[in-house]
Design an enzyme around this catalytic site. Structure first.
Site, PDB file in Angstrom:
ATOM      1  CD  GLN A   1      -2.590   1.319   2.643  1.00 18.54           C
ATOM      2  OE1 GLN A   1      -1.769   1.573   3.648  1.00 18.54           O
ATOM      3  NE2 GLN A   1      -3.922   1.101   2.477  1.00 18.54           N
TER       4      GLN A   1
ATOM      5  NE  ARG B   1      -2.778   7.706   6.589  1.00 20.16           N
ATOM      6  CZ  ARG B   1      -1.923   7.004   7.118  1.00 20.16           C
ATOM      7  NH1 ARG B   1      -0.672   7.348   6.942  1.00 20.16           N
ATOM      8  NH2 ARG B   1      -2.114   6.147   7.927  1.00 20.16           N
TER       9      ARG B   1
ATOM     10  CE  LYS C   1      -7.932   3.019   2.952  1.00 18.09           C
ATOM     11  NZ  LYS C   1      -7.232   2.913   4.153  1.00 18.09           N
TER      12      LYS C   1
ATOM     13  CB  CYS D   1     -13.576  -9.902  15.387  1.00 16.82           C
ATOM     14  SG  CYS D   1     -13.622  -8.257  15.480  1.00 16.82           S
TER      15      CYS D   1
ATOM     16  CB  CYS E   1     -14.584  -5.144  22.270  1.00 17.15           C
ATOM     17  SG  CYS E   1     -12.619  -6.098  22.076  1.00 17.15           S
TER      18      CYS E   1
ATOM     19  CB  CYS F   1      -7.655  -4.433  17.673  1.00 19.38           C
ATOM     20  SG  CYS F   1      -9.262  -4.017  17.883  1.00 19.38           S
TER      21      CYS F   1
ATOM     22  CB  CYS G   1      -7.116 -10.321  19.049  1.00 15.15           C
ATOM     23  SG  CYS G   1      -8.801 -10.960  19.255  1.00 15.15           S
TER      24      CYS G   1
END
Length: 370
Positions: free
Chosen positions: A91, A167, A214, A343, A346, A350, A362
């Site tokens: 990325q 960004r 993205k 998952c 919560c 993370c 986690c």
């Protein structure tokens, strides 16, 4: 039962072995610990790992493609991920943070009178002035650098390049931040020029390299996200990105607001449901036939299979779910979905762990649950 999840697909010139990707994630660990965690995720069966925030220029923050040490690190990462038949995507991004503007706040951060998130908000407030006043020569050099970085990424062993449309790319795109009066500001096409040139630079440098974009989308009513394009602007922008060289789109909510908006917990007022950002993928689908990767609290094999099977998305990216259980794909393929550590969104260890400078983890790690 999960034929679409497990089916291969072409992404430009490469083939994904299934439809599940590990979304770009800041892990907050480095060196061997980072390599071990990434290899563990690859071993769990996902088709591709997207390595977040690979800088397009020399950087003191994290591994750099422009240094021998950084290249060696990324090469080792590619080797370890490829062992498991998993592809690797870089990325590429350019930060829009005014580093000099950060200096006055460092004493407060070091003294713990200001949190990292508070510093982030302060830097966000400076983005408009920073990119609007950037010299034209620097702007053009930066978009060109995306192509240079892509060449280095390929040398390091990356299979795909993702151009980070948030960004700096997203800040140039946004009328909230971009107040330039030259060729890179004003009209929508001018604001989109930075991102378009970044994509074109990669395509020109590597004609056969798959390019994912993205695509950051911001909402106005109610307001969520500040960078990127509005839903109404997608009709113009998506075809332009196709012509610039995009092979696929990773569609998500624009950043530069609260982190709990882009990484929403289960009790988020707007984005609490699974697949919370897929409506943005729907908006992009109106203007392209290219593959779209969907994101947003994805965790249920049944739900993901349904979205893929009906063609709403062609790939599904997960971060927190694959941190909770890297073997999600293997268990799904084996029909052992009852064994998946789901998952619960919560955000405790993370996002919370990252904000506490403890690394992205986690709750299952602390519980010892298998």
């Amino acid at each position: 039962m999960y034929e679409t999840i497990c089916s291969p697909m072409k992404l430009g010139s490469v083939e994904l072995k299934n439809r599940i990707l590990f979304a770009p994630t800041t892990l907050g660990v480095s060196g061997e610990k980072y390599l071990e965690r990434m290899e563990g995720i690859a071993a769990g069966g996902c088709a591709m790992i997207v390595v977040g925030d690979v800088p397009v220029g020399k950087s003191a923050f994290g591994p750099s493609l422009y240094s021998k040490k950084g290249m060696a690190f990324y090469t080792k990462l590619a080797e370890r991920v490829h062992r498991h038949g998993c592809l690797l995507c870089a990325q590429l991004h350019q930060s829009d943070s005014d580093i000099k503007g950060m200096l006055p706040y460092l004493p407060a951060v070091l003294a713990k009178r200001m949190t990292a998130d508070e510093l982030r908000q302060k830097l966000n407030e400076k983005i408009g002035a920073y990119i609007s006043q950037m010299p034209l020569k620097e702007v053009r050099a930066t978009t060109k650098a995306f192509g240079e970085a892509a060449v280095l990424a390929k040398e390091a062993g990356f299979d795909v390049v993702q151009v980070h449309g948030d960004r700096m790319c997203g800040s140039f795109a946004s009328s909230l931040f971009n107040h330039r009066e030259d060729a890179y500001g004003g009209t929508l096409k001018k604001r989109a020029r930075f991102l378009l040139e970044a994509v074109s630079a990669v395509r020109k440098a590597l004609p056969e390299m798959p390019i994912d974009v993205k695509l950051a989308v911001r909402m106005e009513h109610p307001a969520y996200g500040k960078a990127g394009f509005t839903v109404e602007e997608l009709e113009t922008v998506v075809p332009l990105l196709e012509r610039a060289g995009a092979d696929s789109f990773h569609v998500t909510l624009a950043n530069h607001s609260s982190l709990t908006d882009t990484i929403p917990p289960k009790d988020h007022p707007a984005f609490g449901a699974e697949g919370c950002f897929l409506f943005l993928a729907d908006a992009v689908r109106k203007y392209t036939k290219l593959p779209i990767c969907g994101v947003g609290g994805l965790s249920s094999p049944d739900f993901v299979e349904e979205q893929l099977a009906k063609g709403r998305i062609q790939m599904a990216a997960m971060s927190r779910q694959l941190l909770a259980d890297p073997a999600w794909v293997q268990k799904t393929a084996a029909g052992k979905t009852e064994d998946i550590r789901k998952c619960v969104r919560c955000n405790r260890d993370c996002l919370g762990g990252l904000q506490r400078h403890e690394g992205t983890h986690c709750i299952y790690e602390r519980s010892g649950k298998k």
